[in-house]
Structures are given as structure tokens and as C-alpha cells.
Design a protein around this motif. Sequence first.
Motif: not given
Length: 265
Positions: A36-43, A47-51, A77-82, A94-101
Motif C-alpha cells: 500500500q506504499g508504506w516506506d519501511i525506511n521512514a523515520r 525526537p522520541n520516535d526517530k528510529q 535515512r536523512g543522516q550523514e553516512l557513518f 542523531e539516530c544511533q547505529q543499529i549495531l549499537e542497539i
Amino acid sequence: MAILNDLIKRGVRVVPRWPSTVVGASKETLGFLLAQGWDINARGYSPNDKQPFMWLVATDYDMVKWCLEHGASVHPRGQELFRDGVTKTKARRECQQILEIVAPHGSIATFDLLRSKGAPLGWRPLHLAVETATYFSPSDKNDDVKHIERMAMVHYLLDVVGLDVNAPDQPVGSKILPMHSGTPICYISDGMLGRDNRELTWLLLDRGADPTDALRFAKSDSDFAEDVKEWKAWKEKQGGDGWEAKQGCNRREAKEGGDSKCCVQ
């Protein structure tokens, strides 16, 4: 699904606005939303729901695998490539990297999978894994299982991934960020629920951790300071029987009612 189909027939847009609203949904439902068009990479915009969505399910290996198979990116998305070893800045929001989770809360298999897809390590995977390993009470059977799992992750990050045991948790010379303590050994908490952190402390010291900064903030009679002192004494007498280390175990057992575990790595 029937409800979603009915809403679509009525002209209602069913694409979620916030990634967090679809956490817990079945893969069938998620696949339907993608169609239906959901963007799986959308953020989210808060500030409390940015992942992105995959960040929110990072402790579930099967769901992470599904996300990767359906277009999820390992970069926010929208963040300087680490870029590990190259990036020199860190913003507060900034949104932390997923491996930090995954490092403090997920599995080694998930960590490996994401790394194979190019996920950067970020600033603090080892730091946060060390911190989480201190969280569990030794008197609780379930907590002991969790502690073993978290210790396995610390071993993996040190001995397989090869992370620097003295790595900083933010750019050198920058203003100290909230919830940042320094090098990985600084993340060991003396009093968290009574956990005996001797094994963890000795592991980091054996791998070359410098305890100077951690000792600066620890009480001189704290368990952490005692563990460091006994480790140094043990190292000096490696050719002997490790008497100081054994005496340290005996003192800890007496203080904690005989239930303390001593494990020299």
C-alpha cells in the motif's frame, strides 16, 4: 487484514505515519502495508520516535532478516553516512547505529547478519554491551541466563569483531554527551542490583583496558577498585598460584553471603 481491506475500500489511507505504530504487526500485515506504499525506511518526526522500523525490532533476528529482504537499509535515512574510523562528529539528536542497539540487547547472529549487509559499528557497541552485562541480579535464575548471553556478546565483540577495548564513546575533544561515560570499562556499574562484575572487569583488563579514568570516578573501597587491585596483583604473580585473586574471591563471598562467583578469564 479484513479490517485493513475494508478501510481501503472506504478510501482510508492505512499507511502508518510512525514506525512505532506497526511494531508487533505480523509479517503478513507488514507485507500488505508495503504493497500500500508504506516506506519501511521512514523515520518519525518526533525526537522520541526517530528510529526506522528495523531499529525498533532489532532484537528479533527473524524480523530483522525479513526487513532486510524487503528493502530495509542499515543506514538511518536523512543522516550523514557513518563510516567506522572516519566519521569524527556526533550530534546529540542523531539516530544511533543499529549495531549499537543489537550489541546490548540483541543476538550475535543478528549482529553478524547486519554487519554482512554493511551496517557500521558506530561509536558504542562494546560500551553498551558492557553496560548491559552489569544489569542482572545474580540471585535470579533468569537474570543469570541473560548475564551469560550478554557476556557472550562482550567476548564476541572483543575476540571476533576485534573492537578496541579502549575506544572512546564520542569524538575526542568534543563536549561530553549525556549518558556517555568514556571507554568501555567506565560503563561497569559497581552497585547495579548487587551484580558481581569481577568477571567482566577482569575480562576487559585482560584484553588491555586502561582503568585509569574509571578508577578516578570509583570509590576507593568499591568492588570495582578492589577488582582492579586484585587483578594487578594476580598479573604480577602469574607464575605463582594466584593467591591474591583467590583471597579476593574469598572476601567477596564473605561479603555477599557465599553466593559470589569468581571467574578469572
